[in-house]
Design a protein around this motif. Structure first.
Motif, PDB file in Angstrom:
ATOM      1  N   THR A 176      -2.698  -9.490  -0.584  1.00  0.00           N
ATOM      2  CA  THR A 176      -3.107  -8.263   0.091  1.00  0.00           C
ATOM      3  C   THR A 176      -2.350  -8.159   1.406  1.00  0.00           C
ATOM      4  N   MET A 177      -1.728  -7.027   1.604  1.00  0.00           N
ATOM      5  CA  MET A 177      -1.030  -6.752   2.863  1.00  0.00           C
ATOM      6  C   MET A 177      -1.817  -5.697   3.623  1.00  0.00           C
ATOM      7  N   ALA A 178      -1.867  -5.840   4.918  1.00  0.00           N
ATOM      8  CA  ALA A 178      -2.659  -4.912   5.720  1.00  0.00           C
ATOM      9  C   ALA A 178      -1.938  -4.557   7.007  1.00  0.00           C
ATOM     10  N   ILE A 192      -3.184  -2.859   1.173  1.00  0.00           N
ATOM     11  CA  ILE A 192      -2.686  -2.597  -0.175  1.00  0.00           C
ATOM     12  C   ILE A 192      -2.453  -3.919  -0.869  1.00  0.00           C
ATOM     13  N   ARG A 193      -2.710  -3.957  -2.155  1.00  0.00           N
ATOM     14  CA  ARG A 193      -2.394  -5.144  -2.922  1.00  0.00           C
ATOM     15  C   ARG A 193      -0.885  -5.178  -3.156  1.00  0.00           C
ATOM     16  N   TRP A 194      -0.317  -6.369  -3.260  1.00  0.00           N
ATOM     17  CA  TRP A 194       1.131  -6.472  -3.458  1.00  0.00           C
ATOM     18  C   TRP A 194       1.563  -5.804  -4.756  1.00  0.00           C
ATOM     19  N   SER A 195       0.647  -5.730  -5.695  1.00  0.00           N
ATOM     20  CA  SER A 195       0.937  -5.036  -6.954  1.00  0.00           C
ATOM     21  C   SER A 195       1.106  -3.528  -6.734  1.00  0.00           C
ATOM     22  N   GLY A 196       0.687  -3.049  -5.572  1.00  0.00           N
ATOM     23  CA  GLY A 196       0.793  -1.621  -5.277  1.00  0.00           C
ATOM     24  C   GLY A 196      -0.488  -0.866  -5.524  1.00  0.00           C
ATOM     25  N   ARG A 228       7.762 -16.598  -0.642  1.00  0.00           N
ATOM     26  CA  ARG A 228       7.223 -16.143  -1.915  1.00  0.00           C
ATOM     27  C   ARG A 228       6.006 -15.257  -1.714  1.00  0.00           C
ATOM     28  N   THR A 229       5.929 -14.218  -2.511  1.00  0.00           N
ATOM     29  CA  THR A 229       4.748 -13.373  -2.502  1.00  0.00           C
ATOM     30  C   THR A 229       4.097 -13.435  -3.871  1.00  0.00           C
ATOM     31  N   PHE A 230       2.873 -13.075  -3.931  1.00  0.00           N
ATOM     32  CA  PHE A 230       2.113 -13.119  -5.160  1.00  0.00           C
ATOM     33  C   PHE A 230       1.538 -11.749  -5.451  1.00  0.00           C
ATOM     34  N   THR A 275       0.104   6.664   5.130  1.00  0.00           N
ATOM     35  CA  THR A 275       0.289   6.218   3.755  1.00  0.00           C
ATOM     36  C   THR A 275       0.933   4.835   3.752  1.00  0.00           C
ATOM     37  N   VAL A 276       0.313   3.915   3.041  1.00  0.00           N
ATOM     38  CA  VAL A 276       0.856   2.568   2.912  1.00  0.00           C
ATOM     39  C   VAL A 276       1.521   2.434   1.544  1.00  0.00           C
ATOM     40  N   SER A 277       2.627   1.714   1.533  1.00  0.00           N
ATOM     41  CA  SER A 277       3.339   1.494   0.271  1.00  0.00           C
ATOM     42  C   SER A 277       4.098   0.183   0.379  1.00  0.00           C
ATOM     43  N   ARG A 278       4.622  -0.276  -0.755  1.00  0.00           N
ATOM     44  CA  ARG A 278       5.423  -1.495  -0.709  1.00  0.00           C
ATOM     45  C   ARG A 278       6.584  -1.368  -1.677  1.00  0.00           C
ATOM     46  N   ASP A 279       7.650  -2.069  -1.337  1.00  0.00           N
ATOM     47  CA  ASP A 279       8.831  -2.164  -2.191  1.00  0.00           C
ATOM     48  C   ASP A 279       8.996  -3.636  -2.513  1.00  0.00           C
ATOM     49  N   SER A 280       8.583  -4.011  -3.697  1.00  0.00           N
ATOM     50  CA  SER A 280       8.610  -5.431  -4.053  1.00  0.00           C
ATOM     51  C   SER A 280      10.029  -5.972  -4.124  1.00  0.00           C
ATOM     52  N   ALA A 281      10.988  -5.130  -4.470  1.00  0.00           N
ATOM     53  CA  ALA A 281      12.382  -5.586  -4.541  1.00  0.00           C
ATOM     54  C   ALA A 281      12.910  -5.955  -3.161  1.00  0.00           C
ATOM     55  N   LYS A 282      12.410  -5.279  -2.138  1.00  0.00           N
ATOM     56  CA  LYS A 282      12.835  -5.552  -0.765  1.00  0.00           C
ATOM     57  C   LYS A 282      11.843  -6.433  -0.021  1.00  0.00           C
TER      58      LYS A 282
END
Length: 122
Positions: free
Chosen positions: A31-33, A49-53, A25-27, A67-74
């Motif tokens: 914070t991801m780094a 980056i915060r998980w919220s983006g 689970r993520t919230f 550049t850092v980014s996240r895909d919450s669906a993945k």
């Protein structure tokens, strides 16, 4: 648990994209780094980056190139690295603080991956 992938060998000026798969689970407050460690040197902060983006933040040494980014669906965080330099050569680690933090210190991140090697040849 976090698992990195995507490292490799690239020439100066080239690009690589690292991935960090997050299991469990993520919230939104997480914070991801990304950190990196070169041979004989201490582990250093690269970006977070915060998980919220929101609120990506970069070390001066990579600003404008990474550049850092996240895909919450993945459940995946990415690090796009462009204009790579030999001094970017290091093992790159993904780390998480599930409660969220504004810190850039390794001590404030509790979950770490095994690292992925990035080598930039001159």
């Amino acid at each position: 648990q976090v698992v990195e992938s995507g490292g490799g060998l690239v020439q100066t000026g080239g690009s690589l994209r690292l991935s960090c798969a997050v299991s469990g689970r993520t919230f939104s407050t997480s914070t991801m780094a990304w950190f990196r460690q070169a041979p004989g040197k201490e582990r250093e902060f690269v970006t977070r980056i915060r998980w919220s983006g929101f609120s990506p933040y970069y070390a001066d040494s990579v600003k404008g190139r990474f550049t850092v980014s996240r895909d919450s669906a993945k459940n995946t965080v990415y690090l796009q690295m462009n204009s790579l330099k030999p001094e970017d050569t290091a093992i790159y680690y993904c780390a998480a603080n599930y409660g969220g933090t504004w810190s850039t210190s390794t001590q404030d991140f509790t979950s770490w991956g095994q690292g992925t090697q990035v080598t930039v040849s001159s």
